[in-house]
Design a protein around this motif. Sequence first.
Motif, short mmCIF file in Angstrom:
data_model
loop_
_atom_site.label_atom_id
_atom_site.label_comp_id
_atom_site.label_asym_id
_atom_site.label_seq_id
_atom_site.Cartn_x
_atom_site.Cartn_y
_atom_site.Cartn_z
N LEU A 115 -13.46 8.97 5.84
CA LEU A 115 -14.14 8.43 7.01
C LEU A 115 -13.65 7.03 7.37
N ASP A 116 -13.17 6.29 6.40
CA ASP A 116 -12.81 4.90 6.64
C ASP A 116 -11.58 4.76 7.52
N ASP A 117 -11.46 3.59 8.14
CA ASP A 117 -10.26 3.24 8.89
C ASP A 117 -9.13 2.98 7.91
N PRO A 118 -7.89 2.91 8.40
CA PRO A 118 -6.75 2.61 7.51
C PRO A 118 -6.99 1.32 6.73
N ARG A 119 -6.55 1.32 5.48
CA ARG A 119 -6.74 0.16 4.61
C ARG A 119 -5.44 -0.18 3.91
N PHE A 120 -5.36 -1.43 3.48
CA PHE A 120 -4.18 -1.84 2.72
C PHE A 120 -4.59 -2.87 1.68
N GLU A 240 -3.18 2.89 2.96
CA GLU A 240 -3.88 4.17 3.04
C GLU A 240 -4.13 4.48 4.51
N SER A 241 -3.22 5.23 5.10
CA SER A 241 -3.30 5.53 6.53
C SER A 241 -2.49 6.79 6.79
N SER A 242 -3.14 7.80 7.34
CA SER A 242 -2.44 9.05 7.62
C SER A 242 -1.36 8.88 8.68
N PRO A 243 -1.63 8.20 9.82
CA PRO A 243 -0.56 8.02 10.82
C PRO A 243 0.64 7.26 10.27
N PHE A 244 0.37 6.21 9.49
CA PHE A 244 1.48 5.44 8.93
C PHE A 244 2.27 6.29 7.95
N SER A 245 1.58 7.07 7.13
CA SER A 245 2.26 7.93 6.15
C SER A 245 3.14 8.95 6.85
N GLN A 246 2.64 9.53 7.93
CA GLN A 246 3.42 10.53 8.66
C GLN A 246 4.67 9.90 9.27
N ALA A 247 4.53 8.71 9.84
CA ALA A 247 5.69 8.02 10.42
C ALA A 247 6.71 7.69 9.33
N HIS A 248 6.22 7.28 8.17
CA HIS A 248 7.10 6.97 7.04
C HIS A 248 7.84 8.23 6.58
#
Length: 466
Positions: A115-120, A240-248
């Motif tokens: 549920l959370d927003d992207p985190r780092f 921890e971010s799905s969009p960032f992981s996909q782009a990577h």
Amino acid sequence: MWEELLLEAGLNEREVRSILILGSRPKMKASELAKELNTTRLDAYNSLSRLQEMGIVTATADRPMLFSSLRVNEAMEHIIQSRKQQLDRLVGGFEDLSQGITETDASYEKQRRDLDDPRFAVLKERTHIYNRLQKMANESEERLILLLGQFGILHLCRNPDALEAVNTAAVRGVVVQIITHLDGRTLRFFEKLDTSIEVRHSDELDSLGFVQDQSEVIQYLNIEDNPVGRGKEDAALIIESSPFSQAHLHLIDAIWEAAVPLETARARFTENQINDPLRLTIGEGSFLKNVSVALGFDGELPNEDTPFDPDAFFAAGKEVNEARKRLTEGKLSNLKVLGIDLGRMLRQIGNRVGREIAFSLRSIDNDIEFLDEMMDWWEHAGLGMLQYDVDPQFHVIVGLNHPPVSDPDALPMWEMDDGIIEGALSTRFTKDANIVIQRTEGEGTPDNLWHYLIHRHELKAIELVD
């Protein structure tokens, strides 16, 4: 070695040196220790105070106090026993508290992540980074990618828990991929990986990081210069971010396709040769247009239906057939018409040969000696003559036994010959970002066709004035 262990145990450098000094020379005053440490008396007292709290240093009741320490091996053993007792207390307390945790409570963290927003966050020290990799491997479900750079495989194998987690993930069906920059000194460590893990080599990628499924990325920010060090200076960013992981992943997939399988790249060090596949660019532009023009067909179809005319139909077909026959006459110029650039292809092959020559001569440190070896190879291969000169600046003069000819149907082997020099010089000298290699026309004679200028490009700041 003892110093490294004590530092690993959490002591700072001044505390470690205090143990070494007091362990060999007991009953020392704080002022004397401060002098040995080349520090202030206050700093020495602070170190002594912490070591006393840990039970490593003792002091007499004299005035001034005299300090002594356990020997270095005894100090290390004392720290280990203290940590074991502390860990036992933590484990016992955790087990007592965990008895009341329900399955719903245990899944709270996963729900929060969903549920959370992207985190780092920033991870420091190699131990903590590889502990996180171990966690990623244990939690991975579909895919785990490791970018290990030149020495990352060494670091992975020095962390047996993380290595076991990665191998276990591969065994249970997770697709584990590793992209590395092979080094002959670390080849043997790849044998510790599970056979289902696919490893590829890339010259272009030297960064370190990990990607788990489409949810989590670790990207190194800093890595210790010493590859066999303990990684105290290592730092990494965890995202921890799905969009960032996909782009990577998209970027990694592109690199993966161009990378070379481990067994092929291994030949660089086992056979001292480059066996990587050679990818050629055969031409550019629209090949549909090139073929249409070659066949005498402009590609335009009539907008309206016209009455069928058998004579016109067969005449048009005959024209196309005649053009097609001319293309099959076997002339090299016909390939050019179709957009196939043999000169470019042969130059690429020459570049690869030059790279391999430079690779085979990589143990030669002296650049002039390298050029001498290159010149000997060139002449013994019967390609021509190479020379170098320093006036007006350092350059290599290329001469060919078979110089270019104007016949469009001649195989342009001179492109390959010149490409060999280009590839060898580029591989050898452009590792330094400030080195520039420039190809210029020579005198036009067979023994002086082209010059390769090798010079250092100095970046100078421009001062702006009002």
